[in-house]
Design an enzyme around this catalytic site. Structure first.
Site, PDB file in Angstrom:
ATOM      1  N   ASP A 334       0.866  -1.169   0.000  1.00 40.76           N
ATOM      2  CA  ASP A 334       0.000   0.000   0.000  1.00 40.76           C
ATOM      3  C   ASP A 334       0.912   1.231   0.000  1.00 40.76           C
ATOM      4  O   ASP A 334       2.064   1.164   0.450  1.00 40.76           O
ATOM      5  CB  ASP A 334      -0.884  -0.024   1.239  1.00 40.76           C
ATOM      6  CG  ASP A 334      -1.683   1.247   1.407  1.00 40.76           C
ATOM      7  OD1 ASP A 334      -2.404   1.619   0.458  1.00 40.76           O
ATOM      8  OD2 ASP A 334      -1.554   1.882   2.464  1.00 40.76           O
ATOM      9  N   ASP A 336       0.017   4.928   1.016  1.00 42.64           N
ATOM     10  CA  ASP A 336      -0.124   5.936   2.068  1.00 42.64           C
ATOM     11  C   ASP A 336      -0.117   5.307   3.456  1.00 42.64           C
ATOM     12  O   ASP A 336      -0.870   4.367   3.739  1.00 42.64           O
ATOM     13  CB  ASP A 336      -1.408   6.729   1.849  1.00 42.64           C
ATOM     14  CG  ASP A 336      -1.404   7.456   0.505  1.00 42.64           C
ATOM     15  OD1 ASP A 336      -0.313   7.899   0.081  1.00 42.64           O
ATOM     16  OD2 ASP A 336      -2.471   7.533  -0.124  1.00 42.64           O
ATOM     17  N   ASP A 342       0.963   9.573   5.274  1.00 45.29           N
ATOM     18  CA  ASP A 342      -0.322   9.865   4.637  1.00 45.29           C
ATOM     19  C   ASP A 342      -0.648  11.345   4.719  1.00 45.29           C
ATOM     20  O   ASP A 342      -0.684  11.942   5.797  1.00 45.29           O
ATOM     21  CB  ASP A 342      -1.426   9.046   5.300  1.00 45.29           C
ATOM     22  CG  ASP A 342      -2.770   9.233   4.606  1.00 45.29           C
ATOM     23  OD1 ASP A 342      -2.760   9.540   3.401  1.00 45.29           O
ATOM     24  OD2 ASP A 342      -3.807   9.059   5.266  1.00 45.29           O
ATOM     25  N   TYR A 345      -5.425  13.142   0.080  1.00 44.00           N
ATOM     26  CA  TYR A 345      -5.516  13.631  -1.296  1.00 44.00           C
ATOM     27  C   TYR A 345      -4.242  14.369  -1.705  1.00 44.00           C
ATOM     28  O   TYR A 345      -4.272  15.496  -2.210  1.00 44.00           O
ATOM     29  CB  TYR A 345      -6.749  14.518  -1.458  1.00 44.00           C
ATOM     30  CG  TYR A 345      -8.004  13.848  -0.967  1.00 44.00           C
ATOM     31  CD1 TYR A 345      -8.449  12.665  -1.548  1.00 44.00           C
ATOM     32  CD2 TYR A 345      -8.728  14.375   0.093  1.00 44.00           C
ATOM     33  CE1 TYR A 345      -9.596  12.023  -1.076  1.00 44.00           C
ATOM     34  CE2 TYR A 345      -9.874  13.740   0.568  1.00 44.00           C
ATOM     35  CZ  TYR A 345     -10.300  12.562  -0.021  1.00 44.00           C
ATOM     36  OH  TYR A 345     -11.425  11.924   0.443  1.00 44.00           O
ATOM     37  N   ASN A 377      -5.403   2.789  -3.380  1.00 38.19           N
ATOM     38  CA  ASN A 377      -6.664   3.484  -3.661  1.00 38.19           C
ATOM     39  C   ASN A 377      -6.407   4.989  -3.712  1.00 38.19           C
ATOM     40  O   ASN A 377      -5.799   5.544  -2.795  1.00 38.19           O
ATOM     41  CB  ASN A 377      -7.692   3.208  -2.563  1.00 38.19           C
ATOM     42  CG  ASN A 377      -8.194   1.779  -2.567  1.00 38.19           C
ATOM     43  OD1 ASN A 377      -7.970   1.030  -3.511  1.00 38.19           O
ATOM     44  ND2 ASN A 377      -8.891   1.402  -1.500  1.00 38.19           N
ATOM     45  N   SER A 379      -9.013   7.668  -4.527  1.00 38.80           N
ATOM     46  CA  SER A 379     -10.339   8.155  -4.920  1.00 38.80           C
ATOM     47  C   SER A 379     -10.370   9.664  -5.110  1.00 38.80           C
ATOM     48  O   SER A 379     -11.370  10.206  -5.613  1.00 38.80           O
ATOM     49  CB  SER A 379     -11.375   7.746  -3.869  1.00 38.80           C
ATOM     50  OG  SER A 379     -11.080   8.345  -2.612  1.00 38.80           O
ATOM     51  N   LYS A 423      -9.679  -1.480  -3.144  1.00 35.55           N
ATOM     52  CA  LYS A 423      -9.579  -2.292  -1.928  1.00 35.55           C
ATOM     53  C   LYS A 423     -10.705  -1.908  -0.978  1.00 35.55           C
ATOM     54  O   LYS A 423     -11.023  -0.727  -0.873  1.00 35.55           O
ATOM     55  CB  LYS A 423      -8.212  -2.056  -1.269  1.00 35.55           C
ATOM     56  CG  LYS A 423      -7.022  -2.533  -2.116  1.00 35.55           C
ATOM     57  CD  LYS A 423      -5.677  -2.257  -1.434  1.00 35.55           C
ATOM     58  CE  LYS A 423      -5.365  -0.766  -1.417  1.00 35.55           C
ATOM     59  NZ  LYS A 423      -4.021  -0.461  -0.880  1.00 35.55           N
ATOM     60  N   ASP A 448      -1.530  -0.953   5.834  1.00 38.26           N
ATOM     61  CA  ASP A 448      -1.796  -0.463   7.191  1.00 38.26           C
ATOM     62  C   ASP A 448      -3.263  -0.494   7.575  1.00 38.26           C
ATOM     63  O   ASP A 448      -3.622  -0.058   8.673  1.00 38.26           O
ATOM     64  CB  ASP A 448      -1.291   0.981   7.318  1.00 38.26           C
ATOM     65  CG  ASP A 448      -2.085   1.948   6.457  1.00 38.26           C
ATOM     66  OD1 ASP A 448      -2.154   1.737   5.226  1.00 38.26           O
ATOM     67  OD2 ASP A 448      -2.660   2.901   7.007  1.00 38.26           O
TER      68      ASP A 448
END
Length: 499
Positions: A334, A336, A342, A345, A377, A379, A423, A448
């Protein structure tokens, strides 16, 4: 080294225990017609020793050591040191024809993009003046075997995809079939080439067939890895483990009944043992030279082989369950809060910050050649908060700071779109495995959140959770029951089976 020779885009790897045939092979390769290899890598697999006695030849030769860990480890040492597209494995006792490099070059030139390996045609000369002995017939059987690394060329990329030879096979038996099956399962073709190589006749000791029963332990590992149909898939034939088990059971029953004073059952079991042993001995004696010495040896070894075959198989089954896990074919991360801190966005490459010790955790993976990927992911693209160009720039910055990844699989959909890639659905994991050309079952996903682990398990891969302050306690508890939980990224890499 001659400066005018055009070297081929292949290397030769020769594992050796210092047999004298090695000098003859190297000299023959040096004088053979056709494009010579970029280099010959001779891997000394003796635990110690004062070095190899190598001849002076014009082709570049490099000698490495693998520490006596077996032929699988020796071949891994060799191909990982090679820098060419193709790696040709030769045994140190084979004899190559005068045009072997030219025929190898033709075989490799004919290989398609999805060809992962090219197999030579193996010849084992039979005795001219008599029938072959049992040991000689066993050696002659190599000529019809599949994927024998006496002469087998692999595309280096295919070796890297599957992690090379499995070093849990301790001897030169079945490790070549295992590698070929994994290369095949990764989507590659294995072609039968036109080149030929000569394998010498076995010159084993009188009890060579008895010692060969140790290979039954390797059969147990192959079955555990590839299922009950491994014999059909490798062309290995039916084998004799079933009859050996019957013979051994009869002998044990005869002894047990005899000790218990039950003469009739003891005699019946002894008769069954005698019949089975006689059938096995005749099966081996009749095709042979039938000399007095050969008949006596067949009679003795036909009694010894069944219980030893069963004992080695039983020991192999136990050991196969106790061995460390097979190294992964690929590790997927993964992004972030797993690789980088993280930032919701994230659209600015300058704000990319790797998590603590991320680069150090990735270093052993890259050292072993395990393919790496990112499954993420994003989004924010669907929400209009991140542009695709900005996403690409952020990912490029991740690679600038942490090194390259072999595949990026990103879902840009929103939750409402109910896609198959976001996911916790498995789409990203399956796409990454397909892009890398590896089996999804041999991928490890490190993330995570519970969604990362759920996606891994749904795809058939393994999952390792690295909790952060944002990981919910319920996710960690669930992961402990269904997957693995690591303290940090470095611990996760170790749990993935990378040594």
């Amino acid at each position: 080294m001659s400066g005018h020779r055009d070297y081929g885009d292949y290397s030769i790897v020769i594992p050796t225990a210092g047999r004298p045939n090695l000098r003859e092979l190297l000299t023959a390769l040096d004088s053979a017609a056709g494009p010579p290899p970029a280099e010959i890598i001779v891997v000394d697999d003796r635990p110690g020793g004062a070095g190899l006695d190598l001849p002076e030849i014009t082709v570049p030769v490099r000698a490495l050591r693998s520490g006596g860990r077996g032929p699988a480890a020796a071949r891994n040492t060799g191909w990982r040191a090679a820098g060419t597209e193709w790696v040709a494995f030769l045994d140190d006792d084979v004899r190559v024809p005068a045009d072997w490099p030219a025929r190898l070059a033709a075989d490799l030139a004919a290989a398609g993009a999805r060809t992962g390996a090219s197999q030579a045609r193996l010849t084992v000369p039979a005795p001219r003046d008599r029938r072959p002995t049992d040991d000689e017939r066993r050696t002659m059987g190599l000529a019809g075997s599949w994927w024998i690394t006496a002469d087998m060329a692999y595309r280096r990329g295919a070796l890297a995809r599957v992690g090379g030879f499995d070093e849990r096979f301790p001897r030169a038996y079945r490790e070549d079939s295992d590698l070929a099956l994994r290369v095949w399962d990764a989507g590659y073709r294995i072609d039968l080439g036109e080149r030929q190589v000569i394998h010498p006749m076995s010159q084993g000791s009188p009890l060579a067939s008895v010692r060969a029963q140790a290979g039954n332990a390797d059969d147990a590992l192959l079955r555990r890895k590839h299922g009950r149909r491994w014999r059909q898939r490798t062309g290995a034939g039916r084998g004799r483990l079933g009859p050996h088990m019957l013979t051994t059971s009869a002998a044990v029953a005869a002894a047990g009944f005899g000790l218990a004073g039950r003469s009739r059952p003891a005699l019946a079991a002894a008769a069954l043992w005698a019949c089975a042993s006689t059938e096995f001995a005749l099966r081996r004696i009749l095709p042979g030279p039938r000399t007095r010495g050969e008949v006596a040896r067949m009679a003795l070894t036909s009694v010894l082989i069944p219980p030893l075959a069963c004992a080695h198989r039983l020991a192999g089954e136990v050991r196969a369950r106790m061995l460390p896990p097979e190294p992964p074919a690929a590790v997927l991360f993964d992004r972030d809060d797993t690789l980088i801190v993280d930032v919701p966005y994230l659209a600015d490459p300058e704000r990319v910050r790797p998590v603590a010790a991320a680069a150090a955790a990735l270093r052993p993976l890259r050292a072993t050649g395990v393919p790496l990927g990112v499954v993420s992911n994003q989004s924010g693209v669907a929400r209009g908060l991140i542009g695709t160009d900005q996403l690409a720039a952020v990912n490029a910055r991740v690679e600038q700071l942490l090194g390259p990844f072999d595949t990026w699989q990103v879902c840009t959909h929103g939750e409402a779109e109910r896609c198959e890639c976001r996911k916790p659905r498995p789409g990203l994991i399956r796409r990454a495995a397909a892009a890398l050309g590896v089996e999804v079952r041999r991928c490890v996903v490190i993330g995570d959140t519970g969604a990362d682990i759920t996606a891994a398990l749904a795809a058939g891969a393994a999952g390792i959770l690295v909790p952060t302050q944002r990981t919910r306690g319920a996710e960690t508890r669930w992961a402990r029951r269904n997957a693995l939980v690591a303290r940090d990224l470095a611990h996760a890499v170790r749990l993935a089976g990378v040594r």
